[in-house]
Write an enzyme that holds these catalytic residues in place. Structure first.
Site, PDB file in Angstrom:
ATOM      1  N   LYS A  80      -4.781 -10.350 -38.564  1.00 38.35           N
ATOM      2  CA  LYS A  80      -5.785 -10.679 -37.539  1.00 38.35           C
ATOM      3  C   LYS A  80      -6.755 -11.755 -38.054  1.00 38.35           C
ATOM      4  O   LYS A  80      -7.050 -12.712 -37.356  1.00 38.35           O
ATOM      5  CB  LYS A  80      -6.596  -9.431 -37.138  1.00 38.35           C
ATOM      6  CG  LYS A  80      -5.775  -8.273 -36.615  1.00 38.35           C
ATOM      7  CD  LYS A  80      -6.642  -7.141 -36.091  1.00 38.35           C
ATOM      8  CE  LYS A  80      -7.546  -6.500 -37.137  1.00 38.35           C
ATOM      9  NZ  LYS A  80      -6.824  -5.767 -38.212  1.00 38.35           N
TER      10      LYS A  80
ATOM     11  N   ARG B  91     -12.593  -0.611 -32.257  1.00 40.34           N
ATOM     12  CA  ARG B  91     -11.688   0.161 -33.098  1.00 40.34           C
ATOM     13  C   ARG B  91     -11.483   1.573 -32.573  1.00 40.34           C
ATOM     14  O   ARG B  91     -10.782   2.367 -33.187  1.00 40.34           O
ATOM     15  CB  ARG B  91     -12.256   0.242 -34.506  1.00 40.34           C
ATOM     16  CG  ARG B  91     -11.449  -0.610 -35.497  1.00 40.34           C
ATOM     17  CD  ARG B  91     -12.112  -0.526 -36.801  1.00 40.34           C
ATOM     18  NE  ARG B  91     -11.347  -0.814 -37.952  1.00 40.34           N
ATOM     19  CZ  ARG B  91     -11.342  -1.988 -38.587  1.00 40.34           C
ATOM     20  NH1 ARG B  91     -11.957  -3.020 -38.104  1.00 40.34           N
ATOM     21  NH2 ARG B  91     -10.707  -2.108 -39.722  1.00 40.34           N
TER      22      ARG B  91
ATOM     23  N   ARG C 242      -3.494  -8.767 -51.799  1.00 37.67           N
ATOM     24  CA  ARG C 242      -4.239  -9.950 -51.355  1.00 37.67           C
ATOM     25  C   ARG C 242      -5.556 -10.148 -52.120  1.00 37.67           C
ATOM     26  O   ARG C 242      -6.181  -9.202 -52.557  1.00 37.67           O
ATOM     27  CB  ARG C 242      -4.482  -9.901 -49.837  1.00 37.67           C
ATOM     28  CG  ARG C 242      -5.442  -8.846 -49.382  1.00 37.67           C
ATOM     29  CD  ARG C 242      -5.492  -8.776 -47.854  1.00 37.67           C
ATOM     30  NE  ARG C 242      -6.444  -7.774 -47.414  1.00 37.67           N
ATOM     31  CZ  ARG C 242      -6.674  -7.474 -46.142  1.00 37.67           C
ATOM     32  NH1 ARG C 242      -6.014  -8.066 -45.178  1.00 37.67           N
ATOM     33  NH2 ARG C 242      -7.574  -6.549 -45.835  1.00 37.67           N
TER      34      ARG C 242
ATOM     35  N   ARG D 140     -11.104  -7.209 -52.194  1.00 41.78           N
ATOM     36  CA  ARG D 140     -11.962  -6.284 -51.461  1.00 41.78           C
ATOM     37  C   ARG D 140     -11.918  -4.903 -52.107  1.00 41.78           C
ATOM     38  O   ARG D 140     -10.851  -4.442 -52.519  1.00 41.78           O
ATOM     39  CB  ARG D 140     -11.497  -6.190 -50.005  1.00 41.78           C
ATOM     40  CG  ARG D 140     -11.946  -7.368 -49.186  1.00 41.78           C
ATOM     41  CD  ARG D 140     -11.369  -7.371 -47.807  1.00 41.78           C
ATOM     42  NE  ARG D 140     -11.393  -6.081 -47.131  1.00 41.78           N
ATOM     43  CZ  ARG D 140     -11.064  -5.909 -45.863  1.00 41.78           C
ATOM     44  NH1 ARG D 140     -10.692  -6.947 -45.133  1.00 41.78           N
ATOM     45  NH2 ARG D 140     -11.098  -4.711 -45.312  1.00 41.78           N
TER      46      ARG D 140
ATOM     47  N   ARG E 258      -7.157   3.931 -44.306  1.00 41.12           N
ATOM     48  CA  ARG E 258      -7.471   3.004 -43.207  1.00 41.12           C
ATOM     49  C   ARG E 258      -6.346   2.987 -42.181  1.00 41.12           C
ATOM     50  O   ARG E 258      -6.596   2.889 -40.977  1.00 41.12           O
ATOM     51  CB  ARG E 258      -7.707   1.585 -43.767  1.00 41.12           C
ATOM     52  CG  ARG E 258      -9.057   1.467 -44.472  1.00 41.12           C
ATOM     53  CD  ARG E 258      -9.106   0.314 -45.446  1.00 41.12           C
ATOM     54  NE  ARG E 258      -8.993  -0.978 -44.827  1.00 41.12           N
ATOM     55  CZ  ARG E 258      -8.634  -2.092 -45.490  1.00 41.12           C
ATOM     56  NH1 ARG E 258      -8.347  -2.041 -46.779  1.00 41.12           N
ATOM     57  NH2 ARG E 258      -8.569  -3.229 -44.860  1.00 41.12           N
TER      58      ARG E 258
HETATM   59  P1  AMP Z   1     -11.783  -4.783 -41.716  1.00 43.74           P
HETATM   60  O1  AMP Z   1     -12.280  -5.932 -42.515  1.00 43.74           O
HETATM   61  O2  AMP Z   1     -11.692  -5.098 -40.246  1.00 43.74           O
HETATM   62  O3  AMP Z   1     -10.496  -4.210 -42.255  1.00 43.74           O
HETATM   63  O4  AMP Z   1     -12.889  -3.625 -41.838  1.00 43.74           O
HETATM   64  C1  AMP Z   1     -13.211  -3.054 -43.091  1.00 43.74           C
HETATM   65  C2  AMP Z   1     -13.947  -1.753 -42.886  1.00 43.74           C
HETATM   66  O5  AMP Z   1     -15.165  -1.994 -42.172  1.00 43.74           O
HETATM   67  C3  AMP Z   1     -13.211  -0.708 -42.053  1.00 43.74           C
HETATM   68  O6  AMP Z   1     -12.285   0.055 -42.828  1.00 43.74           O
HETATM   69  C4  AMP Z   1     -14.385   0.123 -41.530  1.00 43.74           C
HETATM   70  O7  AMP Z   1     -14.872   0.992 -42.525  1.00 43.74           O
HETATM   71  C5  AMP Z   1     -15.443  -0.924 -41.266  1.00 43.74           C
HETATM   72  N1  AMP Z   1     -15.346  -1.467 -39.888  1.00 43.74           N
HETATM   73  C6  AMP Z   1     -14.994  -2.733 -39.512  1.00 43.74           C
HETATM   74  N2  AMP Z   1     -15.017  -2.875 -38.182  1.00 43.74           N
HETATM   75  C7  AMP Z   1     -15.382  -1.665 -37.678  1.00 43.74           C
HETATM   76  C8  AMP Z   1     -15.559  -1.154 -36.358  1.00 43.74           C
HETATM   77  N3  AMP Z   1     -15.330  -1.921 -35.266  1.00 43.74           N
HETATM   78  N4  AMP Z   1     -15.942   0.144 -36.238  1.00 43.74           N
HETATM   79  C9  AMP Z   1     -16.173   0.918 -37.304  1.00 43.74           C
HETATM   80  N5  AMP Z   1     -15.994   0.515 -38.567  1.00 43.74           N
HETATM   81  C10 AMP Z   1     -15.614  -0.772 -38.771  1.00 43.74           C
END
Ligand code: AMP
Length: 221
Positions: free
Chosen positions: A13, A88, A127, A161, A172
């Site tokens: 994404k 989400r 990554r 990360r 996740r």
């Molecule tokens: P991402 O970079 O999108 O994989 O997000 C990393 C982490 O941020 C996720 O595993 C969640 O803990 C938190 N996070 C990101 N976006 C959301 C969202 N829309 N709602 C809740 N938690 C989020």
């Protein structure tokens, strides 16, 4: 044009959102990036989010809804935005609907990138990015030409990360299947869901997304 990119962590994404920024002048709105910035800066939001993110759980809805709402109000978002990592769960999708209606905006497409779980674990755990210029790499699929040195800017500061380890990745993914997958029937019912094969090469996925967006532009004249 306003678009949601939907898919499990590691589906690509962020990569596709960045291509849309470069090629079509849209703005990537990634709640994950915003939350990581908040954690790094030690803000109140960051303090709430840090441990939750380490576990691979979801940050409370009111926190992410509020940061997205503020971000959509910034002038650059008027060019059109790509939501990456938001919504989400169904509650966030409902909050987004209400928010867009209030702001007089509409959602043009929801693009889902399908990828299988085992491929995702391999993609995510390998990554890393350049801490200086943000260029993205992968241990196996896209290593740097010289080990530990960024191909683009020459920096040796490589970052991974904190939540890209296998334990957190599996958590996740479980969160995705439980909380986020119900968004597929939600948007399918509304008729603006497009499903793409996220296992295809990056450029092919980008072309398919471009076709979806271009068809819409023709329709709207
Ligand atoms: P991402 O970079 O999108 O994989 O997000 C990393 C982490 O941020 C996720 O595993 C969640 O803990 C938190 N996070 C990101 N976006 C959301 C969202 N829309 N709602 C809740 N938690 C989020």
């Amino acid at each position: 044009m306003n678009v949601i990119l939907l898919g499990p962590p590691g589906a690509g994404k962020g990569t596709q959102a960045k291509l849309l920024e470069e090629r079509h002048g849209m703005v990537q709105l990634s709640t994950g990036d915003m939350l990581r910035a908040a954690v790094k800066a030690g803000t109140d939001v960051g303090k709430i989010a840090e441990d939750i993110m380490k576990r691979g759980d979801l940050v409370p809805n009111d926190v992410v809804v509020s940061i997205i709402s503020d971000r959509i109000d910034q002038p650059d978002a008027k060019r059109g935005f790509i939501l990456d990592g938001f919504p989400r769960n169904v509650a966030q999708a409902e909050a987004l609907d209400a928010m867009l209606e209030k702001k007089g905006l509409k959602l043009d497409h929801v693009i889902q990138m399908e990828v299988d779980d085992e491929a995702l674990v391999e993609r995510i755990t390998g990554r890393f990015t350049c801490g200086n210029c943000g260029a993205g790499y992968h241990d196996r699929f896209k290593p740097t030409k010289v080990a530990g040195v960024c191909d683009v800017c020459g920096s040796t500061e490589m970052v991974r990360r904190a939540d890209d380890n296998e334990t957190t990745v599996r958590s996740r993914l479980a969160t995705y299947h439980k909380e986020t997958a119900p968004l597929l029937p939600y948007y399918k019912k509304r008729g603006n869901l497009v499903q793409l094969n996220g296992m295809a090469p990056m450029d092919q996925v980008a072309e398919e997304i471009k076709t979806v967006l271009a068809a819409d532009q023709r329709l709207s004249g």
